[in-house]
Design an enzyme around this catalytic site. Structure first.
Site, PDB file in Angstrom:
ATOM      1  N   HIS A 503       0.955  -1.086   0.062  1.00 22.58           N
ATOM      2  CA  HIS A 503      -0.007   0.093  -0.046  1.00 22.58           C
ATOM      3  C   HIS A 503       0.718   1.208   0.000  1.00 22.58           C
ATOM      4  O   HIS A 503       0.881   2.150  -0.823  1.00 22.58           O
ATOM      5  CB  HIS A 503      -0.829  -0.021   1.214  1.00 22.58           C
ATOM      6  CG  HIS A 503      -1.846   1.094   1.552  1.00 22.58           C
ATOM      7  ND1 HIS A 503      -3.183   1.161   1.150  1.00 22.58           N
ATOM      8  CD2 HIS A 503      -1.366   2.435   1.759  1.00 22.58           C
ATOM      9  CE1 HIS A 503      -3.375   2.525   1.310  1.00 22.58           C
ATOM     10  NE2 HIS A 503      -2.453   3.156   1.938  1.00 22.58           N
ATOM     11  N   GLU A 504       1.921   1.310   1.019  1.00 22.45           N
ATOM     12  CA  GLU A 504       2.632   2.658   1.021  1.00 22.45           C
ATOM     13  C   GLU A 504       3.618   2.570  -0.172  1.00 22.45           C
ATOM     14  O   GLU A 504       3.979   3.644  -0.508  1.00 22.45           O
ATOM     15  CB  GLU A 504       3.555   2.531   2.356  1.00 22.45           C
ATOM     16  CG  GLU A 504       2.583   2.753   3.521  1.00 22.45           C
ATOM     17  CD  GLU A 504       1.999   4.079   3.306  1.00 22.45           C
ATOM     18  OE1 GLU A 504       2.412   4.847   2.881  1.00 22.45           O
ATOM     19  OE2 GLU A 504       0.748   4.180   4.025  1.00 22.45           O
ATOM     20  N   HIS A 507       2.048   4.655  -2.732  1.00 22.38           N
ATOM     21  CA  HIS A 507       2.262   6.111  -2.415  1.00 22.38           C
ATOM     22  C   HIS A 507       3.923   6.700  -2.725  1.00 22.38           C
ATOM     23  O   HIS A 507       3.842   7.648  -3.383  1.00 22.38           O
ATOM     24  CB  HIS A 507       2.024   6.433  -0.942  1.00 22.38           C
ATOM     25  CG  HIS A 507       0.851   6.398  -0.442  1.00 22.38           C
ATOM     26  ND1 HIS A 507      -0.322   6.986  -1.105  1.00 22.38           N
ATOM     27  CD2 HIS A 507      -0.063   5.788   0.558  1.00 22.38           C
ATOM     28  CE1 HIS A 507      -1.501   7.097  -0.494  1.00 22.38           C
ATOM     29  NE2 HIS A 507      -1.195   6.199   0.474  1.00 22.38           N
TER      30      HIS A 507
END
Length: 717
Positions: A503-504, A507
């Site tokens: 997920h990160e 980003h």
């Protein structure tokens, strides 16, 4: 106004990896630390020479204010031109360097003096932001540049428009008395937000559980032992002096601990006590929230809006609360039938398990019985699963993913003395063989005392075009709290951690691969409705066997993770997915309704939340509870939590339409980079997504919503 200067930190953690080979995480960190000792001249934190000592933050602020002041004077003398946008972006970049560095430092630095100086710097630079955001000469320059047709690129036009709107959202165009009131309200809103979060931190709630045997032995060491005079029914006796006492435990009911209690404690009464206490704490936030709602509502009315939700949403793709509400209600209707079926399945399981035909299913039963059902149905042992996910292997997997998709590689970069804030930290360069370095990434992956407790993506420097021949490369930091140390070769992740890592990573890629002219639009500096798309998209990679088999290997045998195990993981994930989606819809409706009401004088937030739960979930509301008083996203999002579901729907469309057929192909990577990631916030988000996914974005009453059909098909709705 320089609202976009505020650091973008995303709640979920993460990322990535060492250099060319990850055969052993300890050897990588050892080589990194050795390199740091031999690299050239001393510098300061994050490569800023001024930050060689804690007090360097004072000079950092002074220099930023001086440089920005010179640029303000310069802008005020310019005729309407592209140069105005460039100079204002340089002001933004200058101030951001202080804000972002202070934010990272105060959340991660082990030296309290650095943390305290970073806090002071943050306060000082934010005070200076008030001067910038109410500077009439800057506002006038932007208005003229936007209106006189001198901006020759779409990005410059968008930057001018965004800056003007930000200025006006700060009230610069209002009369003096209204501007003064807006400033007062913004200060009050910030104060109330801080108080709300402080109350959550310092008042987690506690329940006293007797006897000690009601808490599983493998959990007892987490809690403080307590004693009371012995009960004749007690089987647990401990002598304290000459007094016979019964041993128990004081259980905190903060969100993390409560989650563990609800999942693992078999005693229903313990779960009930913990649930009720945890969901009725902190009570003081009922008053804080009422004041926050009132302050935001007054601010919105001064700005000419009917509600704070209207004020907050109008810059987004949704454009209005009505559009966001319509999206949520349609999604709620789509998921209700399956969520009700799941509720009935869980309830029937409980009745059979307890052999009580009339037993009702309560909210404190959900995590316990769904966990039991998943374990029974799919036979997935967390310890077996984690044996395939060493941290070093997962980092290698991310390296493989980037190489396959984008033809780029992460390499270790030696740090100069003074650049790092802790020996565990490493610095990586994302390098492309034709394009050179694309950006830099600090990794701070291991838990330690005093460190930011969650997982987050911190900006250090945004990318921007510094000149016709120079590009300022983005720098970000990924902060995690994995168990272990860089010198250990046995650090293992559970699959939730793996998903968080990916997920990160989404980003981070958004930040590192964006190529915008202005740092105002760099990477994750986008409208709220699309900010979480890359992170949600890369979660899919953490569940795909074709991806997992490239790095998930058993710690002892070295065998790749079995395909049947990954299938069981995915089946387990889908088992109660409608219930989880329904919960996220409920959270979004809470956020939207609390800040969407047009008359807040007599609002009873407890009753409103209870009614929403009855209408939009399959579960009962427990009288006396008020879970929303620890829902910190009410502060961070403020009528924008619906955007998480926007991102889920868009990510599902991108995955199934673009990535799923061959998730690791260069063609997939080219599409992701060229049509989405590289643009940051520089393109209109509606046009960006229409060009990327076509019919995956729909028009709705003057706004735009995602097509939810891919997500619904994925969940068999």
């Amino acid at each position: 106004m320089f609202a976009a200067l505020k650091p973008r930190r995303w709640a979920a953690c993460l990322l990535v990896y060492p250099s060319r080979a990850f055969s052993a995480s300890n050897s990588f960190y050892a080589s990194s630390m050795a390199a740091a000792e031999t690299v050239g001249a001393e510098t300061g934190l994050y490569g800023f020479d001024v930050l060689k000592t804690p007090k360097g933050f004072r000079r950092f602020v002074d220099e930023a204010i001086q440089k920005s002041g010179e640029l303000v004077t310069y802008v005020s003398r310019l005729p309407p031109s592209m140069e105005i946008i460039r100079a204002m972006d340089e002001i933004s970049d200058t101030v951001c360097s202080v804000i972002d560095s202070a934010e990272l430092c105060r959340n991660t630095h082990p030296d309290r003096e650095y943390v305290e100086e970073a806090n002071k710097a943050s306060m000082r630079i934010n005070e200076y932001l008030h001067f910038l955001n109410t500077n009439g000469s800057l506002y006038t320059a932007i208005v003229k540049a936007e209106s006189e047709g001198v901006l020759h690129t779409e990005e410059a036009q968008r930057a001018a428009h965004a800056l003007r709107v930000d200025f006006e959202n700060g009230g610069i165009h209002l009369s003096d008395d209204k501007l003064q009131r807006v400033n007062q309200l913004n200060v009050e809103i910030a104060r109330l937000g801080n108080k709300f979060n402080e109350n959550i931190m310092f008042d987690p709630g506690f329940v006293d559980i007797f006897p000690a045997s009601r808490i599983p032995k493998n959990m007892q060491y987490h809690f403080d032992a307590i004693y009371r005079p012995i009960s004749t029914a007690s089987n647990e006796i401990s002598k304290v002096g000459d007094t016979r006492r019964e041993k128990g435990y004081k259980i905190p009911t903060d969100s993390s601990t409560l989650s563990s209690i609800l999942k693992w404690v078999s005693d229903a009464e313990v779960r009930k006590q913990a649930y009720i206490k945890g969901n009725s704490t902190p009570r003081a936030n009922l008053i804080v929230l009422d004041k926050l709602i009132g302050a935001r509502h007054e601010l919105a009315q001064i700005m000419g809006c009917k509600s704070y939700a209207e004020f907050a949403i109008r810059p987004n793709m949704a454009a209005s609360p009505d559009v966001a509400l319509s999206f949520l209600l349609n999604l709620s209707k789509s998921v209700r039938c399956k969520a009700d079926e799941e509720f009935n399945i869980i309830q029937e399981f409980k009745r059979q398990y307890l052999n009580q035909r009339g037993a009702d299913l309560e909210p404190w039963d959900e995590a316990y019985f769904t966990g039991m059902m998943k374990s029974s149905a799919y036979g997935i042992e967390s310890s077996v699963l984690s044996s395939y996910f060493s941290l070093s292997g997962c980092l290698e997997g991310l390296k493989v993913l980037v190489q396959a998709l984008f033809g780029a590689t992460f390499y270790q970069v030696p740090m100069a003395p003074g650049e790092s804030w802790h020996p565990d930290v490493v610095k990586l360069s994302l390098h492309h063989p034709q394009e050179g370095d694309l950006g830099f990434l600090y990794l701070d992956l291991y838990s330690r005392k005093g460190k930011y407790p969650g997982c987050a993506h911190f900006a250090v420097r945004g990318g921007r075009r510094a000149s016709e021949t120079e590009y300022q490369l983005p720098v970000v930091a990924l902060v995690c709290n994995f168990v272990g140390s860089p010198l250990s070769s046995t650090s293992r992740l559970n699959h939730f951690d793996v998903e968080t890592l990916f997920h990160e990573f989404g980003h981070a890629l958004h930040s590192l691969l964006s190529r915008t002219d202005y740092q105002h639009f760099s990477g994750t500096r986008v409208v709220l409705d699309i900010a979480e798309i890359p992170s949600n998209l890369f979660e899919y990679y953490a569940w795909d066997y074709r991806v997992l088999k490239t790095f998930a290997r058993h710690e002892t045998t070295g065998d790749a993770i079995p395909e049947m195990l990954v299938k069981a993981m995915n089946d387990s994930r889908k088992r109660f997915s409608a219930t989880e989606l329904q919960r996220q819809i409920f959270y979004s409706l809470i956020d939207l309704n609390l800040f969407g009401a047009q008359n807040n004088d007599s609002m009873d937030t407890v009753s409103m939340v209870a009614d929403l739960k009855r209408q939009h979930t399959s579960w009962n509301h427990v009288e006396g509870t008020h879970w929303h008083t620890r829902f910190s996203h009410l502060i961070n999002y403020g009528a924008g939590y619906y955007s998480y579901l926007y991102a889920r729907c868009f990510a599902a469309t991108i995955w199934w339409d673009i990535c799923h057929e061959d998730p690791l192909s260069p063609d997939t990577g080219t599409a992701l980079r060229e049509k989405f990631l590289k643009h940051g916030g520089a393109k209109d988000p509606v046009n960006l997504l229409k060009d990327f996914i076509g019919d995956g974005i729909l028009s709705c009453n003057g706004g735009s919503i995602p097509d939810a059909s891919s997500l619904c098909r994925e969940m068999d709705l």
